[in-house]
Design a protein around this motif. Structure first.
Motif, PDB file in Angstrom:
ATOM      1  N   GLY A   1       0.804  -1.058  -0.008  1.00 41.76           N
ATOM      2  CA  GLY A   1      -0.129   0.337   0.586  1.00 41.76           C
ATOM      3  C   GLY A   1       0.959   1.239   0.318  1.00 41.76           C
ATOM      4  O   GLY A   1       0.256   2.370   0.474  1.00 41.76           O
ATOM      5  N   LEU A   2       1.946   1.023  -0.733  1.00 40.02           N
ATOM      6  CA  LEU A   2       2.791   2.504  -0.741  1.00 40.02           C
ATOM      7  C   LEU A   2       3.354   2.608  -1.789  1.00 40.02           C
ATOM      8  O   LEU A   2       3.478   2.087  -2.573  1.00 40.02           O
ATOM      9  N   GLU A   3       3.617   4.479  -2.016  1.00 41.56           N
ATOM     10  CA  GLU A   3       3.759   4.534  -3.169  1.00 41.56           C
ATOM     11  C   GLU A   3       5.038   5.240  -3.274  1.00 41.56           C
ATOM     12  O   GLU A   3       5.690   5.590  -2.113  1.00 41.56           O
TER      13      GLU A   3
ATOM     14  N   CYS B   1       9.048   7.503   0.774  1.00 38.10           N
ATOM     15  CA  CYS B   1       7.891   6.626   0.016  1.00 38.10           C
ATOM     16  C   CYS B   1       6.595   7.289   1.127  1.00 38.10           C
ATOM     17  O   CYS B   1       6.810   7.789   2.476  1.00 38.10           O
ATOM     18  N   ARG B   2       5.046   6.821   0.830  1.00 35.54           N
ATOM     19  CA  ARG B   2       4.153   7.426   1.813  1.00 35.54           C
ATOM     20  C   ARG B   2       3.159   6.316   0.757  1.00 35.54           C
ATOM     21  O   ARG B   2       3.259   5.981   0.284  1.00 35.54           O
ATOM     22  N   PRO B   3       1.877   6.699   1.967  1.00 32.46           N
ATOM     23  CA  PRO B   3       0.407   5.561   1.839  1.00 32.46           C
ATOM     24  C   PRO B   3      -0.365   5.811   0.481  1.00 32.46           C
ATOM     25  O   PRO B   3      -0.118   7.065   0.300  1.00 32.46           O
ATOM     26  N   ARG B   4      -0.146   5.020  -0.235  1.00 30.60           N
ATOM     27  CA  ARG B   4      -0.955   5.262  -1.520  1.00 30.60           C
ATOM     28  C   ARG B   4      -2.522   5.458  -1.332  1.00 30.60           C
ATOM     29  O   ARG B   4      -3.390   5.134  -0.364  1.00 30.60           O
ATOM     30  N   PRO B   5      -2.682   6.355  -1.837  1.00 28.83           N
ATOM     31  CA  PRO B   5      -4.270   6.928  -2.028  1.00 28.83           C
ATOM     32  C   PRO B   5      -5.170   6.127  -2.048  1.00 28.83           C
ATOM     33  O   PRO B   5      -4.776   5.569  -3.059  1.00 28.83           O
ATOM     34  N   MET B   6      -6.084   6.135  -1.614  1.00 28.33           N
ATOM     35  CA  MET B   6      -7.312   5.064  -1.346  1.00 28.33           C
ATOM     36  C   MET B   6      -8.122   5.301  -2.680  1.00 28.33           C
ATOM     37  O   MET B   6      -8.904   6.501  -2.807  1.00 28.33           O
TER      38      MET B   6
END
Length: 356
Positions: A332-334, A351-356
């Motif tokens: 779930g990362l980008e 990296c940061r969490p991938r937008p849902m």
């Protein structure tokens, strides 16, 4: 970065390479004796080279033993013979003095040489069968604090050579976001934590690792006078019940995730995602063999993978970047930014969490 097709070679060159492979253990042991017995150094320090008898006298060895390793050194290319006198070659100088070669050499000699013989069994079982030469642990990390001092010295020398060179380049990239509280997962000896605290006098660093590693890190931070801004969190990240704390501005992992299988990497990163607030970034420093500028660097990383298989844990490796990035995506990362060519061989992924 696209891999280049190998350059064509002649049948004779291919046959020669095959013999180097067949005699590879002999090559290594001969080079080890030439270096560790001081033979290369003695020859290098002589302006006009040394005769066989002079080399034997300098090394304190019999003529016969000196002769066979010197003649092996001719075939390996570490020494040359000119009018009956031995001289060191450029390759010999690298074996004697180059920091990367020395780190790799000692790592092979002390950590891997005996254990790598169990590679076949490790490939089949998925377990570090070669680790048994040191003790009955499931991974090398469990027993690291108990390994013989010479083994630990070479293990850390190898680890630090590759990571430390990238720290200086990574520090301004991480601290551009001005993190006040940083979580160092896999804090190891505390070198990154120390570098962070020296770089920024206000940052607090929490080191998350196994108990043995944390004890070592705590001692190093105490000696550096930085213990007041350090916190320690004992954790086994292989246990999926181990959660990542959520109160940090930055999460850092350096040469940590390559110690795990793909499924384990995804599990750890998912827990990082769960702990990541809107302004928190995850910084991952890794060496990918397909992102190297030079073939020798890719070769070193590909060979290091065999250490992970036979000795370290039986399940991880120095990853190809595409394989690793697929793990990030599954967790779930980008990747917000990436920086190649840090230090000797590293890439920094922000990296940061991938937008849902």
């Amino acid at each position: 970065m696209t891999a280049q097709a190998p350059k064509p070679i002649s049948a004779l060159e291919a046959l020669e390479r095959a013999q180097w492979i067949a005699f590879a253990p002999f090559v290594f042991q001969a080079a080890r004796v030439l270096r560790d017995r001081g033979i290369l150094l003695a020859i290098e320090q002589s302006k006009d080279g040394l005769t066989l008898e002079e080399v034997a006298a300098a090394a304190g060895l019999p003529i016969y033993g000196t002769r066979v390793v010197l003649e092996a050194g001719l075939g390996i290319g570490l020494v040359a013979e000119v009018e009956g006198r031995y001289r060191i070659t450029k390759t010999g100088v690298y074996v004697q003095h180059d920091a990367m070669t020395r780190a790799n050499f000692d790592f092979t000699r002390d950590v891997n040489y005996h254990g790598i013989a169990a590679l076949d069994a490790a490939v089949a079982s998925g377990k570090p069968e070669g680790l048994k030469v040191f003790g009955e642990w499931s991974t090398v990390y469990e027993g690291l604090a108990q390994l013989p001092e010479s083994v630990r010295k070479s293990w850390f020398g190898f680890d630090h050579y590759y990571s430390d060179g990238a720290f200086g380049a990574a520090l301004p990239l991480v601290f551009a976001g001005k993190p006040r509280r940083l979580l160092d997962i896999g804090g190891n000896t505390g070198k990154w934590a120390i570098a962070c605290m020296k770089h920024d006098p206000d940052v607090e660093v929490t080191l998350m690792d196994l108990p043995g590693q944390l004890r070592n890190a705590e001692q190093n931070l105490r000696e550096a006078g930085l213990l007041a801004r350090a916190r320690f969190l004992e954790a086994d990240l292989l246990d999926e019940r181990t959660l990542i704390p959520a109160e940090f501005d930055a999460i850092w992992m350096s040469q940590f995730l390559d110690c795990f299988s793909e499924a384990e990497i995804v599990s750890i990163l998912r827990r990082c995602v769960a702990a990541t607030g809107p302004n928190c970034r995850i910084y991952i420093l890794e060496a990918f063999w397909d992102r190297q500028r030079f073939a020798a660097a890719s070769f070193c990383l590909q060979m290091t993978s065999l250490y992970f298989t036979a000795v370290a844990n039986g399940t991880s490796q120095m990853y190809r970047s595409t394989t690793f990035l697929a793990c990030l995506h599954a967790a779930g990362l980008e990747v917000e930014r990436e920086y190649d060519d840090l230090g000797v061989s590293h890439t920094l992924l922000v990296c940061r969490p991938r937008p849902m």
